[in-house]
Write a protein that holds these residues in place. Structure first.
Motif, PDB file in Angstrom:
ATOM      1  N   ARG A  32       9.810   1.362   6.327  1.00 50.59           N
ATOM      2  CA  ARG A  32       8.908   0.359   5.764  1.00 50.59           C
ATOM      3  C   ARG A  32       8.719   0.622   4.282  1.00 50.59           C
ATOM      4  O   ARG A  32       8.560   1.757   3.859  1.00 50.59           O
ATOM      5  CB  ARG A  32       7.574   0.378   6.484  1.00 50.59           C
ATOM      6  CG  ARG A  32       7.704  -0.085   7.942  1.00 50.59           C
ATOM      7  CD  ARG A  32       6.405  -0.017   8.650  1.00 50.59           C
ATOM      8  NE  ARG A  32       5.429  -0.894   8.014  1.00 50.59           N
ATOM      9  CZ  ARG A  32       4.571  -1.633   8.665  1.00 50.59           C
ATOM     10  NH1 ARG A  32       4.550  -1.616   9.975  1.00 50.59           N
ATOM     11  NH2 ARG A  32       3.700  -2.385   8.031  1.00 50.59           N
ATOM     12  N   ILE A  33       8.693  -0.433   3.505  1.00 47.57           N
ATOM     13  CA  ILE A  33       8.531  -0.346   2.056  1.00 47.57           C
ATOM     14  C   ILE A  33       7.067  -0.578   1.729  1.00 47.57           C
ATOM     15  O   ILE A  33       6.449  -1.493   2.248  1.00 47.57           O
ATOM     16  CB  ILE A  33       9.407  -1.397   1.362  1.00 47.57           C
ATOM     17  CG1 ILE A  33      10.877  -1.155   1.696  1.00 47.57           C
ATOM     18  CG2 ILE A  33       9.180  -1.393  -0.140  1.00 47.57           C
ATOM     19  CD1 ILE A  33      11.784  -2.261   1.270  1.00 47.57           C
ATOM     20  N   THR A  34       6.498   0.272   0.871  1.00 46.65           N
ATOM     21  CA  THR A  34       5.106   0.123   0.464  1.00 46.65           C
ATOM     22  C   THR A  34       5.034  -0.659  -0.841  1.00 46.65           C
ATOM     23  O   THR A  34       5.694  -0.319  -1.812  1.00 46.65           O
ATOM     24  CB  THR A  34       4.445   1.494   0.284  1.00 46.65           C
ATOM     25  OG1 THR A  34       4.494   2.189   1.535  1.00 46.65           O
ATOM     26  CG2 THR A  34       2.999   1.364  -0.161  1.00 46.65           C
ATOM     27  N   ILE A  35       4.242  -1.711  -0.837  1.00 43.24           N
ATOM     28  CA  ILE A  35       4.002  -2.542  -2.010  1.00 43.24           C
ATOM     29  C   ILE A  35       2.572  -2.297  -2.471  1.00 43.24           C
ATOM     30  O   ILE A  35       1.644  -2.360  -1.681  1.00 43.24           O
ATOM     31  CB  ILE A  35       4.184  -4.039  -1.677  1.00 43.24           C
ATOM     32  CG1 ILE A  35       5.556  -4.314  -1.066  1.00 43.24           C
ATOM     33  CG2 ILE A  35       3.915  -4.899  -2.896  1.00 43.24           C
ATOM     34  CD1 ILE A  35       6.699  -4.121  -2.002  1.00 43.24           C
ATOM     35  N   PHE A  67       1.160 -10.106   4.253  1.00 43.09           N
ATOM     36  CA  PHE A  67       1.774  -8.848   4.643  1.00 43.09           C
ATOM     37  C   PHE A  67       1.600  -8.546   6.129  1.00 43.09           C
ATOM     38  O   PHE A  67       2.354  -7.756   6.679  1.00 43.09           O
ATOM     39  CB  PHE A  67       1.270  -7.708   3.759  1.00 43.09           C
ATOM     40  CG  PHE A  67       1.967  -7.671   2.432  1.00 43.09           C
ATOM     41  CD1 PHE A  67       3.134  -6.965   2.273  1.00 43.09           C
ATOM     42  CD2 PHE A  67       1.474  -8.386   1.353  1.00 43.09           C
ATOM     43  CE1 PHE A  67       3.802  -6.941   1.066  1.00 43.09           C
ATOM     44  CE2 PHE A  67       2.125  -8.377   0.142  1.00 43.09           C
ATOM     45  CZ  PHE A  67       3.297  -7.651  -0.003  1.00 43.09           C
ATOM     46  N   LEU A  70       4.740  -9.916   7.516  1.00 39.88           N
ATOM     47  CA  LEU A  70       5.964  -9.250   7.068  1.00 39.88           C
ATOM     48  C   LEU A  70       5.938  -7.795   7.532  1.00 39.88           C
ATOM     49  O   LEU A  70       5.463  -6.916   6.827  1.00 39.88           O
ATOM     50  CB  LEU A  70       6.075  -9.305   5.536  1.00 39.88           C
ATOM     51  CG  LEU A  70       6.198 -10.687   4.918  1.00 39.88           C
ATOM     52  CD1 LEU A  70       6.078 -10.603   3.409  1.00 39.88           C
ATOM     53  CD2 LEU A  70       7.496 -11.343   5.313  1.00 39.88           C
ATOM     54  N   GLN A  72       8.094  -5.476   7.726  1.00 40.83           N
ATOM     55  CA  GLN A  72       8.904  -4.470   7.052  1.00 40.83           C
ATOM     56  C   GLN A  72       8.229  -3.903   5.804  1.00 40.83           C
ATOM     57  O   GLN A  72       8.755  -3.009   5.168  1.00 40.83           O
ATOM     58  CB  GLN A  72      10.284  -5.041   6.699  1.00 40.83           C
ATOM     59  CG  GLN A  72      10.270  -6.138   5.671  1.00 40.83           C
ATOM     60  CD  GLN A  72      10.150  -7.526   6.259  1.00 40.83           C
ATOM     61  OE1 GLN A  72       9.559  -7.726   7.305  1.00 40.83           O
ATOM     62  NE2 GLN A  72      10.715  -8.497   5.578  1.00 40.83           N
ATOM     63  N   TYR A  73       7.024  -4.407   5.462  1.00 39.33           N
ATOM     64  CA  TYR A  73       6.316  -3.957   4.272  1.00 39.33           C
ATOM     65  C   TYR A  73       4.930  -3.430   4.618  1.00 39.33           C
ATOM     66  O   TYR A  73       4.283  -3.917   5.521  1.00 39.33           O
ATOM     67  CB  TYR A  73       6.148  -5.094   3.263  1.00 39.33           C
ATOM     68  CG  TYR A  73       7.458  -5.644   2.748  1.00 39.33           C
ATOM     69  CD1 TYR A  73       8.206  -4.936   1.813  1.00 39.33           C
ATOM     70  CD2 TYR A  73       7.930  -6.864   3.184  1.00 39.33           C
ATOM     71  CE1 TYR A  73       9.393  -5.429   1.335  1.00 39.33           C
ATOM     72  CE2 TYR A  73       9.124  -7.368   2.709  1.00 39.33           C
ATOM     73  CZ  TYR A  73       9.853  -6.651   1.790  1.00 39.33           C
ATOM     74  OH  TYR A  73      11.034  -7.136   1.323  1.00 39.33           O
ATOM     75  N   ASN A  74       4.487  -2.424   3.862  1.00 38.31           N
ATOM     76  CA  ASN A  74       3.101  -1.948   3.903  1.00 38.31           C
ATOM     77  C   ASN A  74       2.438  -2.418   2.618  1.00 38.31           C
ATOM     78  O   ASN A  74       3.057  -2.393   1.555  1.00 38.31           O
ATOM     79  CB  ASN A  74       3.032  -0.423   3.957  1.00 38.31           C
ATOM     80  CG  ASN A  74       3.407   0.114   5.304  1.00 38.31           C
ATOM     81  OD1 ASN A  74       3.191  -0.526   6.328  1.00 38.31           O
ATOM     82  ND2 ASN A  74       3.992   1.295   5.317  1.00 38.31           N
ATOM     83  N   LEU A  75       1.181  -2.791   2.689  1.00 34.42           N
ATOM     84  CA  LEU A  75       0.458  -3.259   1.512  1.00 34.42           C
ATOM     85  C   LEU A  75      -0.634  -2.260   1.170  1.00 34.42           C
ATOM     86  O   LEU A  75      -1.421  -1.860   2.028  1.00 34.42           O
ATOM     87  CB  LEU A  75      -0.171  -4.626   1.770  1.00 34.42           C
ATOM     88  CG  LEU A  75      -1.060  -5.175   0.666  1.00 34.42           C
ATOM     89  CD1 LEU A  75      -0.240  -5.454  -0.592  1.00 34.42           C
ATOM     90  CD2 LEU A  75      -1.764  -6.436   1.125  1.00 34.42           C
TER      91      LEU A  75
END
Length: 82
Positions: A32-35, A67, A70, A72-75
Motif C-alpha cells: 500500500r502506498i501512503t499519501i 481514499f 481506493l 491500494q492507498y493509505n491517507l
C-alpha cells in the motif's frame, strides 16, 4: 503500397510496445502506498472540531471518502498546528 504496409506495421509495433510498457507487472498487490495530504485550517462553518476532538472540514471528509474507495492507498492528513 509497400510504404503504407511498412508504416502500419511500424505503428502497430510502437503501439504494442507502449501498451506492454504501461502495464504494471512488477508491483505486489499487498503493498500500500501512503499519501500525505496537508490541509489548511478553514473558517466556520466549513471547518470545525468533530465529535472525536479532531479538526474536520468538507475537504477532509471528501478526501477520506475517496481514499476509503481506493484500497491500494493509505491517507495521512497533516493539519496545521492550532
Amino acid at each position: 503500397m509497400k510504404r503504407k504496409i511498412a508504416v502500419v506495421l511500424v505503428m502497430s509495433l510502437v503501439a504494442g510496445v507502449s501498451v506492454l510498457g504501461c502495464s504494471s507487472g512488477s508491483g505486489s498487490s499487498a503493498e500500500r502506498i501512503t499519501i500525505k495530504a496537508a490541509m489548511g485550517g478553514g473558517m466556520k462553518p466549513y471547518a470545525f472540531v468533530g465529535a472525536d476532538d479532531e479538526p474536520t472540514e468538507y475537504d477532509i471528509e471528501v478526501l477520506k471518502e475517496v481514499f476509503n474507495r481506493l484500497p491500494q492507498y493509505n491517507l495521512t492528513i497533516l493539519l496545521p498546528i492550532r
